[in-house]
Design an enzyme around this catalytic site. Structure first.
Site, short mmCIF file in Angstrom:
data_model
loop_
_atom_site.label_atom_id
_atom_site.label_comp_id
_atom_site.label_asym_id
_atom_site.label_seq_id
_atom_site.Cartn_x
_atom_site.Cartn_y
_atom_site.Cartn_z
N CYS A 2 -21.47 15.12 -45.96
CA CYS A 2 -22.02 16.10 -46.83
C CYS A 2 -23.24 15.85 -47.48
O CYS A 2 -23.20 14.62 -48.16
CB CYS A 2 -21.17 16.96 -47.57
SG CYS A 2 -20.09 17.96 -46.77
N ARG A 27 -25.22 12.25 -43.23
CA ARG A 27 -24.20 12.29 -43.77
C ARG A 27 -23.28 13.70 -43.24
O ARG A 27 -22.09 13.73 -43.68
CB ARG A 27 -24.37 12.57 -45.34
CG ARG A 27 -24.97 11.49 -45.90
CD ARG A 27 -25.43 11.92 -47.47
NE ARG A 27 -24.18 12.11 -48.18
CZ ARG A 27 -23.84 10.75 -48.79
NH1 ARG A 27 -24.53 9.59 -48.89
NH2 ARG A 27 -22.53 10.68 -49.61
N TRP A 73 -20.60 18.28 -43.50
CA TRP A 73 -19.54 17.69 -42.43
C TRP A 73 -18.31 18.37 -43.03
O TRP A 73 -17.68 18.37 -44.15
CB TRP A 73 -19.65 16.24 -42.50
CG TRP A 73 -18.65 15.47 -41.93
CD1 TRP A 73 -19.06 15.21 -40.51
CD2 TRP A 73 -17.29 15.24 -41.94
NE1 TRP A 73 -17.72 14.75 -39.96
CE2 TRP A 73 -16.85 14.72 -40.73
CE3 TRP A 73 -16.43 15.35 -42.77
CZ2 TRP A 73 -15.62 14.01 -40.56
CZ3 TRP A 73 -14.89 14.72 -42.75
CH2 TRP A 73 -14.63 14.30 -41.44
N ASN A 99 -19.73 18.26 -52.25
CA ASN A 99 -19.22 17.42 -51.45
C ASN A 99 -18.03 16.76 -51.95
O ASN A 99 -17.92 16.46 -53.29
CB ASN A 99 -20.21 16.34 -51.42
CG ASN A 99 -19.90 14.83 -50.57
OD1 ASN A 99 -18.86 15.07 -49.61
ND2 ASN A 99 -20.66 13.72 -50.58
N GLY A 100 -16.97 16.66 -51.24
CA GLY A 100 -15.78 16.19 -51.70
C GLY A 100 -14.64 17.36 -51.49
O GLY A 100 -14.79 18.02 -50.58
N GLU A 484 -15.44 -3.88 -31.59
CA GLU A 484 -16.80 -2.95 -31.91
C GLU A 484 -17.49 -2.50 -30.90
O GLU A 484 -18.03 -1.35 -31.15
CB GLU A 484 -17.50 -3.98 -32.85
CG GLU A 484 -18.69 -3.83 -33.22
CD GLU A 484 -18.85 -2.28 -34.27
OE1 GLU A 484 -17.74 -1.98 -34.81
OE2 GLU A 484 -20.03 -1.88 -34.62
N LYS A 488 -18.45 1.48 -30.57
CA LYS A 488 -19.74 1.91 -30.41
C LYS A 488 -19.93 3.00 -29.33
O LYS A 488 -20.62 3.78 -29.24
CB LYS A 488 -20.86 0.95 -30.16
CG LYS A 488 -21.27 0.00 -31.30
CD LYS A 488 -22.01 0.62 -32.32
CE LYS A 488 -21.12 1.36 -33.41
NZ LYS A 488 -20.78 0.73 -34.65
N GLU A 491 -17.88 6.33 -29.91
CA GLU A 491 -18.38 7.21 -31.10
C GLU A 491 -19.91 8.05 -30.50
O GLU A 491 -20.20 9.07 -30.88
CB GLU A 491 -18.73 6.65 -32.11
CG GLU A 491 -19.62 5.58 -32.46
CD GLU A 491 -19.60 4.86 -33.66
OE1 GLU A 491 -19.15 5.58 -34.85
OE2 GLU A 491 -20.06 3.78 -33.77
N HIS A 507 -0.40 -7.38 -20.76
CA HIS A 507 0.69 -6.62 -21.37
C HIS A 507 0.59 -4.99 -21.20
O HIS A 507 0.87 -4.48 -22.40
CB HIS A 507 1.04 -7.09 -22.87
CG HIS A 507 1.06 -8.44 -23.07
ND1 HIS A 507 2.22 -9.13 -22.64
CD2 HIS A 507 0.42 -9.67 -23.10
CE1 HIS A 507 2.16 -10.53 -22.37
NE2 HIS A 507 0.89 -10.70 -22.96
N LYS A 606 -21.73 9.74 -41.70
CA LYS A 606 -22.04 8.33 -41.94
C LYS A 606 -21.10 7.82 -42.89
O LYS A 606 -20.59 6.87 -42.93
CB LYS A 606 -23.58 8.22 -42.40
CG LYS A 606 -23.79 6.80 -42.79
CD LYS A 606 -24.33 6.23 -41.58
CE LYS A 606 -24.60 4.60 -41.74
NZ LYS A 606 -24.02 3.83 -40.38
#
Ligand code: F6R
Length: 611
Positions: A2, A27, A73, A99-100, A484, A488, A491, A507, A606
């Site tokens: 947010c 955000r 968000w 926000n929160g 990583e 990438k 997402e 395995h 983010k």
């Protein structure tokens, strides 16, 4: 998570807030809203992005020199017009952006419902707006006192800005757990979740601390804590250039940030690595270096991409400094009652410096007496402030939601740290130290070389853009890079992708391999090379498609793999910094070709400032 913008001054608030929200859209971007005061409160909000909000306001009054805005968000309640912020209290006295998460919102909502309040949305924020209003109306206190009393009843996290129709020449900002900064201009003030919407207007910034409340009028700014003790604002001068937060001619922030890496990495080691003197100096941790050099154990805590950088750090520090390292997801570490002693050093890695789990993990470890260090990108962020010492990555603002340049800069800091500790502990001898330092400063040039092959890498991406799954394999230093690379891809392109240590493939994951499975193999010339070549053969024997990242001039793998991307030769400890680049480029182009929004992938934000 947010983005909040607030303005009070003499200019039209609307443009400042809309532009600010666009800068903060990274955000959160599932809904957006704005509340302006111009003789009355005008509230516009909708599901969608800031451009949808602009469309909504077209043809409607947008005057006024006071206002607040939000890009969301979702946490409580699905993204829709009603749940979008700002929220207005039932009698229209207050509007708020937040926000929160208000953890006791259900309890507060019950109390308010019993007192006749009804709610339109599913959000905790609307509860807060009504809580403030009920205190204001029932106790007949001032706006400021009502906000203060309401916040004292709240359990949870907030960064918020609120104003009242009864006192529209004042905005109030407060923070606990979620960031909020105040920008001080001439007869005008700005509030925002971070400095990016503000730097265009002023470089004078106050980072609010937890439980601080800023009461702002056009001509003055009063800072208190929640108990109403007066606080002295710590005014910092920030140096963020506007070019750093624009796309700078690129189509997307992610693309720009991938291409910035030669420079961002240079900024990370500039003034710290001195190749002419063969020294590494990390000023931010020099006071605590004796403790770090003698640490019994280092525990790295982080989330997501920063966690992957931490894994590279484990390999580096254990190899070069011979200090045991554990790397933990902050979200697990904080709750699993870990054994921490005062001999331990905790290193928190976080681009934003605001990730809730990482912040909570260091708070918990601090209580147990450990030395806490930070590797953060955002100066003045919560983690950077709560650590005992640290090293900034200096990568510049990272706006693309998928982390790219922050990762390489984090790895660069960990590399410098490992080499420095290794030398101090006499595990790296002077000649090796010299050679490593000389090689380190060549990394930006090597990355340039890889970036110059973007077109070829894009052509490879085109071959695999329709895949539904992908596997990434690597060993040693390149295992975290495999993780990583997979993160990438998934997402931003929504292709299911998993990274594994190459030897683990047998395995279980090998069962997935068929002619439709692209397997990205990190296969540079290092001590695992022969073994990884065997892994490639195993994939090929099952008709899998191999895309190999190899050291320049490798002809062996070129004969086996379907596609090959070369990177320059460098010691294996530095290879993560090079091999991740083609994986970032592939993900970027695959996502573009699939029509995905690379800078604002679905469901993501983010900075994850809630649990
Ligand atoms: C992935 C990504 C996230 C972040 C994670 C931690 O591309 O950006 O996985 O790495 O949310 O964020 P920071 O580093 O800000 O603590």
């Amino acid at each position: 998570m947010c983005g909040i913008v607030g303005y009070i001054g003499n200019r039209t608030a609307y443009q400042i807030i809309i532009k600010g929200l666009q800068r903060l859209e990274y955000r959160g971007y599932d809904s957006a809203g704005i509340a302006l005061y111009d003789d009355e409160v005008r509230l516009y909000k909708c599901k969608g992005k800031v451009r949808d909000l602009e469309r909504l306001t077209t043809g409607h009054p947008i005057g006024g020199t006071v206002g607040i805005g939000h890009t969301r968000w979702a946490t409580h309640g699905v993204p829709n017009d009603i749940n979008a912020h700002p929220h207005r209290s039932k009698n229209g006295k207050f509007v708020i952006v937040h926000n929160g998460i208000i953890e006791n919102f259900a309890h507060l909502k019950n109390e308010l419902t019993n007192r006749g309040y009804t709610f339109e949305s599913e959000t905790d924020t609307e509860v807060l707006a009504n809580l403030i209003e009920s205190i204001y109306l029932e106790n007949k206190v001032s706006v400021e006192v009502a906000v203060r009393i309401a916040l004292s009843k709240v359990i949870g996290a907030y960064g918020l800005v609120v104003f009242s129709a009864d006192e529209p020449d004042m905005v109030i900002g407060a923070r606990k757990g979620s960031p909020l900064v105040v920008g001080i201009g001439e007869g005008e003030y700005f509030l925002a979740s971070d400095v990016t919407p503000i730097v265009e207007y002023t470089d004078k910034i106050v980072y609010l601390k937890d439980e601080e409340i800023a009461v702002i009028r056009r001509d003055n700014f009063k800072l208190t804590n929640i108990r109403n003790d007066s606080m002295t604002p710590d005014i910092t001068s920030v140096d963020v250039k506007i070019d750093n937060i624009d796309k700078g001619g690129y189509d997307h922030f992610m693309q720009k940030e991938i291409h910035e890496q030669p420079m961002s990495i240079t900024d990370t080691f500039r003034g710290r690595v001195m190749p002419d003197k063969n020294t590494i100096h990390l000023g931010g941790i020099s006071d605590v270096l004796p403790k770090l050099v003698t640490a019994k154990r280092i525990i790295i805590v982080a989330c997501g991409t920063s966690y992957h950088a931490g894994l590279v750090g484990e390999y580096l520090i254990e190899e070069f400094a011979r200090i045991p390292v554990e790397v933990e997801y902050a979200s697990e570490f904080r709750y699993r009652n870990p054994i921490i002693s005062s001999d331990d050093v905790i290193i928190a890695i976080s681009q934003s410096g605001e990730t809730a789990d990482t912040l909570a993990a260091i708070r918990m470890a601090k209580e147990q007496g450990a030395l806490i260090l930070g590797i953060c990108n955002v100066a003045g962020s919560s983690i950077s402030r709560e650590t005992n010492a640290g090293v900034y990555t200096h990568a510049g603002p990272e706006i693309g939601v998928a982390s790219t340049k922050a990762f390489t800069s984090q790895v660069m800091v960990l590399t410098m740290m490992a080499f420095l500790l290794g030398r101090k502990r006499n595990i790296i001898l002077p000649e090796q130290y010299r050679a490593l330092i000389q090689e380190l400063v060549h990394v930006p040039g090597y990355i340039e070389q890889i970036l110059s092959h973007e077109e070829e890498i894009r052509n490879i991406a085109a071959k695999y853009k329709d895949a539904t799954n992908a596997i990434y394999l690597g060993r040693g230093y390149l295992y975290p890079v495999a993780l990583e690379g997979a993160l990438k891809l998934k997402e931003i392109s929504y292709i299911h992708a998993e990274g594994y240590p190459a030897a683990e493939m047998k395995h279980g994951p090998i069962a997935l391999i068929d002619q439709n499975m692209p397997v990205f193999v990190l296969a540079t010339r290092d001590k695992y090379y022969e073994k990884v070549v065997n892994n490639i053969q195993e994939v090929k024997a099952r008709s899998g498609k191999v895309i190999a990242i190899v050291t320049e001039g490798d002809t062996t793998i070129r004969r086996m793999a379907d596609d090959v991307i070369e990177v320059p030769t460098t010691p294996e400890a530095l290879m993560p910094l090079l091999t991740v680049i083609p994986l970032q480029i592939i993900s970027y182009h695959v996502a573009l070709m699939r029509g995905c929004n690379v800078d604002q992938p679905r469901n993501l934000a983010k900075s994850v400032t809630v649990e």
